[in-house]
Design a protein around this motif. Structure first.
Motif, mmCIF file in Angstrom:
data_model
loop_
_atom_site.group_PDB
_atom_site.id
_atom_site.type_symbol
_atom_site.label_atom_id
_atom_site.label_comp_id
_atom_site.label_asym_id
_atom_site.label_seq_id
_atom_site.Cartn_x
_atom_site.Cartn_y
_atom_site.Cartn_z
ATOM 1 N N LEU A 16 31.086 37.907 51.897
ATOM 2 C CA LEU A 16 31.230 36.594 52.522
ATOM 3 C C LEU A 16 32.622 35.902 52.233
ATOM 4 C CD1 LEU A 16 27.522 35.377 51.802
ATOM 5 C CD2 LEU A 16 28.570 35.989 53.992
ATOM 6 N N SER A 17 33.146 36.253 51.210
ATOM 7 C CA SER A 17 34.390 35.555 50.616
ATOM 8 C C SER A 17 35.653 36.238 51.475
ATOM 9 C CB SER A 17 34.746 35.763 49.278
ATOM 10 O OG SER A 17 34.568 36.872 48.710
ATOM 11 N N HIS A 18 35.230 37.449 51.958
ATOM 12 C CA HIS A 18 36.518 38.179 52.770
ATOM 13 C C HIS A 18 37.290 37.204 53.731
ATOM 14 C CE1 HIS A 18 38.282 40.986 55.396
ATOM 15 N NE2 HIS A 18 38.693 41.593 54.353
ATOM 16 N N MET B 68 39.788 36.985 42.361
ATOM 17 C CA MET B 68 39.779 36.492 41.268
ATOM 18 C C MET B 68 38.066 35.823 40.980
ATOM 19 S SD MET B 68 41.712 32.697 40.131
ATOM 20 C CE MET B 68 42.899 32.916 40.959
ATOM 21 N N LEU B 69 37.657 35.501 42.461
ATOM 22 C CA LEU B 69 36.257 35.203 42.135
ATOM 23 C C LEU B 69 35.580 36.103 42.098
ATOM 24 C CD1 LEU B 69 34.071 32.814 43.437
ATOM 25 C CD2 LEU B 69 34.094 34.147 45.534
ATOM 26 N N LEU C 279 32.803 36.238 38.877
ATOM 27 C CA LEU C 279 31.468 36.409 39.284
ATOM 28 C C LEU C 279 30.586 37.600 38.481
ATOM 29 C CD1 LEU C 279 28.961 35.531 40.839
ATOM 30 C CD2 LEU C 279 29.971 36.724 42.537
ATOM 31 N N ALA C 280 31.382 38.737 38.651
ATOM 32 C CA ALA C 280 30.974 39.988 37.940
ATOM 33 C C ALA C 280 30.698 39.523 36.619
ATOM 34 C CB ALA C 280 31.742 40.966 38.212
ATOM 35 N N LYS C 281 31.820 38.974 35.820
ATOM 36 C CA LYS C 281 31.847 38.858 34.265
ATOM 37 C C LYS C 281 30.522 37.916 34.001
ATOM 38 C CE LYS C 281 36.489 39.519 33.310
ATOM 39 N NZ LYS C 281 37.852 38.805 32.756
ATOM 40 N N LYS C 282 30.384 36.706 34.776
ATOM 41 C CA LYS C 282 29.185 36.017 34.578
ATOM 42 C C LYS C 282 28.002 36.581 34.996
ATOM 43 C CE LYS C 282 30.752 31.812 33.137
ATOM 44 N NZ LYS C 282 30.448 31.477 31.661
#
Length: 184
Positions: free
Chosen positions: A71-73, A83-84, A88-91
């Protein structure tokens, strides 16, 4: 009972950073994945243990991370998208670690999830995605993976149908709506 997802900022006039959006998305992804795991139980599918339920939640998290990336593509530049997705993966890893500690006790649950995320992301990336969302084949793969995680108990033999026809699509729609609202 329907899951209520808060996806509007308290002060909508203030610009949000990508890490702030990622943090909100990670929380929403966790809630949706947990809700889908609970829904399977409500539909009379069974889990052998809390560890098995956490694995199902993790599979949904991988699917939702793939959704966020897709969706962010078109919405973000390649650098902003990168960066997003890293934030996101870290969170999401933090949520997996914290909740696994609560249920299973001491241990490193984040590192195995990262390895699992990388493996599954490569698989999900091979499936089609269009303006309507994930392809039927992608949802079938999600259902197959969840059915595999839940085991061969007779009451679980229709999990794949539940996930690909209802739960996977429902998680996708709710997450998409939340992502769009967070970026507004």
């Amino acid at each position: 009972m329907a899951l209520r997802i808060k996806s509007h900022w308290q002060n909508e006039a203030r610009e949000r950073s990508l890490p702030e959006i990622a943090s909100a998305l990670a929380f929403i992804a966790w809630r949706l994945a947990l809700d889908q795991a609970i829904n399977l139980h409500c539909e009379r599918f069974t889990y052998a243990s809390d560890a098995q339920r956490l694995l199902v939640i993790q599979e949904y998290l991988v699917f939702l991370l793939q959704t966020a990336d897709r969706l962010s593509h078109d919405r973000l530049s390649d650098e902003d998208r990168r960066m997003l997705m890293i934030a996101l993966a870290k969170k999401v890893v933090e949520h997996v670690q914290d909740n696994s500690l609560d249920l299973l006790g001491a241990g490193d649950y984040g590192t195995p999830f990262i390895e699992y995320l990388n493996l599954r992301s490569d698989e999900y990336a091979a499936f089609q995605w269009d303006e309507q969302g994930p392809s039927y084949a992608l949802l079938r793969h999600l259902g197959f993976e969840i059915q595999t995680l839940m085991g061969a108990a007779p009451e679980n033999r229709w999990v794949i149908d539940q996930v690909m026809d209802r739960d996977g699509w429902d998680a996708y729609k709710k997450f998409t709506r939340a992502l769009n609202e967070l970026f507004e």
